[in-house]
Design a protein around this motif. Structure first.
Motif, short mmCIF file in Angstrom:
data_model
loop_
_atom_site.label_atom_id
_atom_site.label_comp_id
_atom_site.label_asym_id
_atom_site.label_seq_id
_atom_site.Cartn_x
_atom_site.Cartn_y
_atom_site.Cartn_z
N THR A 109 -77.42 -18.94 -69.47
CA THR A 109 -78.15 -18.03 -70.35
C THR A 109 -77.32 -17.57 -71.54
N GLU A 110 -76.01 -17.46 -71.37
CA GLU A 110 -75.19 -16.85 -72.42
C GLU A 110 -74.21 -17.80 -73.10
N ILE A 111 -74.08 -19.01 -72.59
CA ILE A 111 -73.20 -19.98 -73.23
C ILE A 111 -73.84 -21.36 -73.12
N SER A 112 -73.86 -22.09 -74.22
CA SER A 112 -74.42 -23.44 -74.25
C SER A 112 -73.32 -24.46 -74.00
N THR A 113 -73.72 -25.63 -73.57
CA THR A 113 -72.73 -26.68 -73.35
C THR A 113 -72.13 -27.13 -74.67
N ARG A 114 -72.90 -27.04 -75.75
CA ARG A 114 -72.34 -27.40 -77.06
C ARG A 114 -71.21 -26.46 -77.45
N SER A 115 -71.43 -25.16 -77.24
CA SER A 115 -70.38 -24.18 -77.54
C SER A 115 -69.14 -24.43 -76.69
N LEU A 116 -69.38 -24.76 -75.42
CA LEU A 116 -68.25 -25.04 -74.54
C LEU A 116 -67.47 -26.25 -75.01
N ALA A 117 -68.19 -27.34 -75.32
CA ALA A 117 -67.53 -28.57 -75.75
C ALA A 117 -66.70 -28.33 -77.00
N GLN A 118 -67.24 -27.56 -77.94
CA GLN A 118 -66.50 -27.26 -79.16
C GLN A 118 -65.24 -26.46 -78.86
N ALA A 119 -65.35 -25.49 -77.94
CA ALA A 119 -64.19 -24.68 -77.58
C ALA A 119 -63.11 -25.53 -76.92
N ALA A 132 -66.21 -27.01 -68.11
CA ALA A 132 -64.92 -26.40 -68.41
C ALA A 132 -63.78 -27.08 -67.66
N HIS A 133 -64.09 -27.68 -66.52
CA HIS A 133 -63.06 -28.30 -65.69
C HIS A 133 -62.97 -29.82 -65.86
N THR A 134 -63.95 -30.40 -66.57
CA THR A 134 -63.93 -31.86 -66.73
C THR A 134 -63.68 -32.29 -68.17
N GLY A 135 -64.16 -31.47 -69.13
CA GLY A 135 -63.98 -31.79 -70.53
C GLY A 135 -65.05 -32.71 -71.07
N PRO A 136 -65.18 -32.77 -72.39
CA PRO A 136 -66.17 -33.67 -73.02
C PRO A 136 -65.91 -35.12 -72.64
N GLY A 137 -66.99 -35.88 -72.54
CA GLY A 137 -66.88 -37.28 -72.16
C GLY A 137 -67.19 -37.54 -70.69
N LEU A 138 -67.36 -36.46 -69.93
CA LEU A 138 -67.71 -36.62 -68.51
C LEU A 138 -68.97 -37.47 -68.35
N LEU A 139 -68.93 -38.35 -67.37
CA LEU A 139 -70.11 -39.11 -66.97
C LEU A 139 -70.10 -39.17 -65.45
N VAL A 199 -68.42 -18.08 -67.27
CA VAL A 199 -67.41 -18.78 -68.07
C VAL A 199 -66.72 -17.74 -68.95
N VAL A 200 -65.41 -17.73 -68.90
CA VAL A 200 -64.63 -16.79 -69.72
C VAL A 200 -64.06 -17.57 -70.90
N LEU A 201 -64.58 -17.27 -72.08
CA LEU A 201 -64.20 -17.95 -73.31
C LEU A 201 -63.43 -16.95 -74.17
N PRO A 245 -58.76 -21.28 -74.90
CA PRO A 245 -58.67 -21.01 -73.46
C PRO A 245 -60.05 -20.79 -72.85
N VAL A 246 -60.34 -21.55 -71.80
CA VAL A 246 -61.61 -21.44 -71.09
C VAL A 246 -61.32 -21.40 -69.59
N THR A 247 -61.85 -20.40 -68.91
CA THR A 247 -61.73 -20.32 -67.46
C THR A 247 -63.11 -20.01 -66.88
N THR A 248 -63.21 -20.07 -65.57
CA THR A 248 -64.48 -19.78 -64.91
C THR A 248 -64.27 -18.74 -63.82
N SER A 249 -65.36 -18.08 -63.44
CA SER A 249 -65.28 -17.01 -62.44
C SER A 249 -66.53 -17.03 -61.56
#
Length: 281
Positions: free
Chosen positions: A43-53, A267-274, A32-34, A59-63
């Motif tokens: 290991t290096e990024i939590s879902t909480r950090s992602l959701a906050q970003a 990163a591609h679905t956003g918070p609230g995904l179910l 994940v590129v933050l 800008p958040v992308t993936t590789s």
């Protein structure tokens, strides 16, 4: 040194750590590129950090992993006694991970079968688990691939997102589809079809969308013996409530997993995904 067929997947399978350890499944991490930081999923990024970003619209992308990462993984498996490797990955329609694994497999010290499962999340995880169980029972590389492909054929994935905007930004769904959803103020239900994310239904409210998600999962399961996964991002109460309802509705329910998705899918679905994965045994 034991001789065995090794099972490799990637970090988007979201198998529980204890399950991976028990079945000796190796997961190659996506990135994940933050901002200007490249961080390994898991290991290096939590879902909480992602959701906050995401909520702050950073800008958040993936590789995908590079072929050299897969090459090292395959080398280690061979050194541990693997006589063959089955490498199972998320849909090639959604990521270049499969292609990177194919490149690395050509130079691997033991035969490697790379499989595009056309799945994501625990839909991929169930395939990897089926392959691992076959390998543990003494199956060959071909046997393990057959088990994974059979599991994939009997697996369906459905999910709800609060907005299609994140999928549009990442190019995982068409801009026209995303615009239509926003313009009509509908809540989208999506499905995985042919390895792609496709619209399934449009529902007027979030509560109705989640109720429909439950109905669709129950209809898909029927009375068959199934494993189910309920995924979420920053929506633990929704996920827990949905899981409780499915427990009472699915007569053939075997295993039920409830988990937050990792940073790559998030990163591609956003918070609230179910999401709900239904996988026939």
């Amino acid at each position: 040194m034991s001789r065995h067929v090794a099972i490799v997947t990637d970090s988007t399978a979201y198998l529980p750590a204890r399950t991976m350890q028990r079945h000796r499944i190796t997961a190659v991490p996506l990135t994940v590129v933050l901002g200007d930081r490249a961080l390994e999923e898991g290991t290096e990024i939590s879902t909480r950090s992602l959701a906050q970003a995401l909520q702050k619209r950073r800008p958040v992308t993936t590789s995908r992993p590079g072929p050299e990462v897969f090459a090292e993984t395959y080398r280690r498996a061979a050194e541990s006694g693997a006589t063959g490797i089955v490498s199972l990955h998320l849909s090639a329609e959604l990521s270049g991970t499969h292609d990177a694994a194919v490149v690395a497999a050509r130079q691997a010290p033991v035969p490697v079968r790379v499989v595009d499962t056309q799945m994501i999340a625990m839909a991929l995880g169930f395939c990897a688990l089926a392959a691992a169980e076959t390998a543990e029972a003494g199956g060959t590389v071909d046997d393990a691939v057959t088990s994974a492909e059979k599991r994939a054929a009997g697996t369906s994935a459905y999910f709800y997102v609060d907005t299609l905007d994140y999928l549009r930004r990442g190019g995982r769904i068409g801009a026209a589809q995303a615009l239509l959803g926003s313009a009509l103020a509908v809540k989208p239900l999506l499905q995985l079809a042919g390895g792609r994310i496709e619209p399934l239904e449009k529902v007027r409210t979030a509560s109705r969308a989640i109720a429909r998600l439950e109905e669709i999962a129950a209809d898909r399961a029927g009375g068959a013996e199934v494993d189910v996964a309920v995924h979420h991002l920053a929506a633990p109460d929704r996920a827990s409530a949905l899981a409780d309802r499915l427990r009472t509705r699915l007569p053939g329910l075997a295993d039920l997993h409830v988990s937050e998705v990792g940073a790559v899918i998030g990163a591609h679905t956003g918070p609230g995904l179910l999401g709900v994965v239904v996988s026939a045994r």
